[in-house]
Design a protein around this motif. Structure first.
Motif, short mmCIF file in Angstrom:
data_model
loop_
_atom_site.label_atom_id
_atom_site.label_comp_id
_atom_site.label_asym_id
_atom_site.label_seq_id
_atom_site.Cartn_x
_atom_site.Cartn_y
_atom_site.Cartn_z
N MET A 27 3.08 30.76 -5.08
CA MET A 27 3.30 30.23 -6.43
C MET A 27 4.25 29.04 -6.37
SD MET A 27 4.99 32.21 -9.66
CE MET A 27 6.69 32.00 -9.13
N SER A 28 3.80 27.92 -6.89
CA SER A 28 4.70 26.77 -7.01
C SER A 28 4.64 26.30 -8.45
CB SER A 28 4.26 25.66 -6.06
OG SER A 28 5.01 24.51 -6.31
N GLN A 29 5.82 26.21 -9.04
CA GLN A 29 5.85 25.87 -10.47
C GLN A 29 6.69 24.63 -10.71
OE1 GLN A 29 4.90 27.49 -13.57
NE2 GLN A 29 3.36 28.65 -12.41
N ASN A 30 6.08 23.71 -11.42
CA ASN A 30 6.80 22.52 -11.83
C ASN A 30 7.22 22.74 -13.29
OD1 ASN A 30 7.87 20.01 -11.66
ND2 ASN A 30 5.92 18.90 -11.73
N GLY A 73 10.18 28.60 -5.27
CA GLY A 73 8.90 28.08 -5.76
C GLY A 73 9.00 27.28 -7.05
N PHE A 74 10.22 27.17 -7.62
CA PHE A 74 10.35 26.42 -8.88
C PHE A 74 10.98 25.05 -8.64
CE2 PHE A 74 9.59 30.51 -10.71
CZ PHE A 74 9.03 30.25 -11.96
N LEU A 88 5.85 34.85 -17.02
CA LEU A 88 4.70 34.02 -17.39
C LEU A 88 4.17 33.29 -16.16
CD1 LEU A 88 5.63 34.58 -20.34
CD2 LEU A 88 5.09 32.19 -20.86
N ALA A 89 5.10 32.73 -15.36
CA ALA A 89 4.69 31.96 -14.18
C ALA A 89 3.95 32.84 -13.17
CB ALA A 89 5.93 31.33 -13.53
N ARG A 90 4.39 34.10 -13.07
CA ARG A 90 3.74 35.02 -12.12
C ARG A 90 2.46 35.63 -12.70
NH1 ARG A 90 9.16 37.50 -10.67
NH2 ARG A 90 8.51 39.37 -11.83
#
Lengths: 382, 382
Positions: A1-4, A26-27, A336-338
């Motif tokens: 997971m990579s979140q911008n 990952g953020f 939410l991101a996961r």
């Protein structure tokens, strides 16, 4: 997971959100604000990427957030609804703590149509309080009663207020004057603000005084529980003084003639209280909250309780109010991101709590950030 | 004895003076004021002769009083000194309760040169309090300590102030802010107003709270007593609220910017308090006073005490404040008229008390008007 991820608002709470999220694996985090000084502070103190933009413009918000996977909002309540709409229109998942005056769920249909998951009112109270109330209403059969007690307080108590405001004194005074809506016998009942004071003991805090304020918001509509109330907590004595101030007319927004001009006493009072109610640099604040719910579990009448006591963090420099509010939003944001919660719509936290396991997952995240919620269970009072 | 007396001022206290004096055998009374309505009220309600004149003009005062044998003053403190000078220049005996800010005795030499006897500060406190203090200082050898406790209060106590003002709230607030001068070890010492609160029991009143106010005035100069103080009495709790108001800045005369204009918080507070601190028609007020003095009498250390508790009179319609103040002046006035005191000069009551028998004669007159002062004597505290 990579979140911008993008955090809108570089105030105290927005900074805490960005700081916390930037430490999650990952953020990648960017903080946006219109104020260069606020951005500079965030960049210098916590080494977070910043961007200047006019977030008062919905079209600019829409353009901005399109570049990110995840959006967090810590903006003024005045622009909360227009910003929510812009983020939904941009099609981005959103966690917001703007506490707008309007009903955010009027954009629920729009969010559903766009397939956007937005969680609003996601601070500590409203926020964690809603999540726990929603969880209790689901976990208990025949849940008859929910009570929320919450307050932000200075650790050191100074005469005469024994209070500092985490936000503008005028907003606190608004809490002290707006009629408080509570639910009794399944009906909305209006109580006077500051009414029904009661003394309550809180481990680690001593005795506090709770009084009615208008804090149920969406809970009053979304939960079918016949008795619900939210009360605000202060050190004992504060309420009596505020009642006297209110009675004198110091909280009145009606202009009166004074020395040849018209003046709102509320404006004078706000001006006088502002310096007295502002936390000093390094002054320690506390957040205290108790949520309790009565209902049936395994055939027995029980009272479930959740207690939260948080303290300013001298290491990060974040006040407890920024921690408990901002970390509620980031805890929800990582869920939410996961993909643990991604239902389209505009959801206050009590609706998020309908998803099995979500409240536990949230509390685990929240505790990982140092904000511990202690659950208890006992026989319900007669 | 036939006396043609004039009372200057047709307010509540002036009316009470005129009403009382008009009932005394041998007295013919005229009330003078610039306000036709005030005069009409006095004429209609009590059948007293009236005359309209501009008492703000010293020359008019001088012309006016020349027609009378005896002059009583119940005018605003702002014109107290100029009026005193005009009466002295007219050569008429004078009893005044204007409580001017200036030192009235700066006209002492003028009064002596004109052979005029003027008694100033001749209300209840200052007034009766000074007379008793002066009497005690003479009656006791080695008088070491004098304490005066005095308050005007509503009979019914309403939250949150439990107070109504017999005069303008701004004057009360002035009492709550002006540093209090007391005498300790023979020296003038400055204490904060509202300081050193203490709870004290008063028969017929219950427990009251006393606090420092700046009330010694001429006593601090005229009596050689090493410890002297005056404290004001309120129902318990009032002081704590007033201290919080003052701390907040509500009593500040310094203008602050509010909504584009400059405003003095004190003006706003006065405007808000005025309607709340004004006695309703028919509302009953009380006057409570205790004067105590420690010294040696007949070789023993004793504490002399005088207690006064007065109540509004439903028959005459006069408030207690008007009675205790106005009747102090008329009691003194009849002593002047009877020639019992006629020493030329400007005398605060503690100097009048030097004349043997004068205090007893005064208290007899005062009691004849329904205001009883109860004297007591006990061993002095260690």
């Amino acid at each position: 997971m990579s979140q911008n991820a993008v955090v809108m608002g570089a105030g105290m709470v927005g900074s805490a959100m960005a700081w916390d999220l930037s430490k999650q694996p990952g953020f990648k985090v960017t903080v946006v604000d219109s104020r260069p000084q606020a951005l500079e502070r965030v960049a210098k103190r916590w080494g977070i990427a910043t961007k200047q933009a006019d977030l008062g413009s919905p079209s600019e918000v829409k353009r901005l957030v399109a570049d990110y996977d995840l959006v967090l909002g810590a903006l003024s309540s005045a622009i909360g609804l227009q910003t929510l709409r812009a983020v939904i229109e941009a099609g981005r998942p959103y966690v917001d703590i703007s506490f707008m005056g309007e009903n955010a769920w009027e954009l629920d249909a729009l969010a559903k149509s766009k397939g956007v998951c937005a969680v609003v009112d996601c601070g500590v109270a409203p926020g964690v309080s809603n999540l726990l109330a929603g969880h209790a209403a689901n976990a208990l059969s025949d849940c008859t009663n929910i009570e929320i007690y919450v307050g932000g307080l200075p650790a050191e108590r100074y005469w005469p207020f024994e209070y500092k405001a985490g936000f503008a004194p005028s907003d606190v005074i608004e809490e002290y004057t707006r009629p408080a809506r509570v639910v009794e016998h399944g009906k909305m009942v209006i109580k006077e603000a500051l009414s029904e004071p009661e003394l309550m003991a809180f481990a680690g805090m001593g005795t506090l005084e709770a009084f009615n304020t208008d804090g149920l918001r969406s809970l009053a509509y979304n939960l079918k529980v016949p008795f619900m109330k939210e009360k605000t907590l202060r050190y004992p004595g504060h309420i009596a003084l505020m009642r006297a101030f209110r009675h004198t007319g110091f909280f009145s927004p009606e202009p009166i003639p004074v020395g040849g001009v018209k003046v709102k006493p509320l404006d004078v009072t706000s001006a006088l209280l502002f310096p007295k109610w502002t936390f000093e640099d390094g002054e320690v604040d506390l957040t205290v909250m108790r949520v309790l719910a009565d209902g049936t579990q395994n055939g027995k009448r029980v009272r479930l309780t959740w207690d939260l006591l948080d303290r300013a963090d001298p290491v990060s420099g974040f006040r407890s109010m920024s921690r408990t509010t901002g970390f509620a939003a980031t805890s929800m944001a990582v869920l939410l991101a996961r993909g643990e919660f991604q239902e389209p719509g505009v959801h206050p936290p009590e609706l998020v709590a309908r998803k099995p396991g979500l409240t536990a997952a949230f509390l685990k995240e929240y505790e990982a950030r140092g904000v511990k919620v202690t659950a208890g269970s006992a026989a319900a009072p007669e």
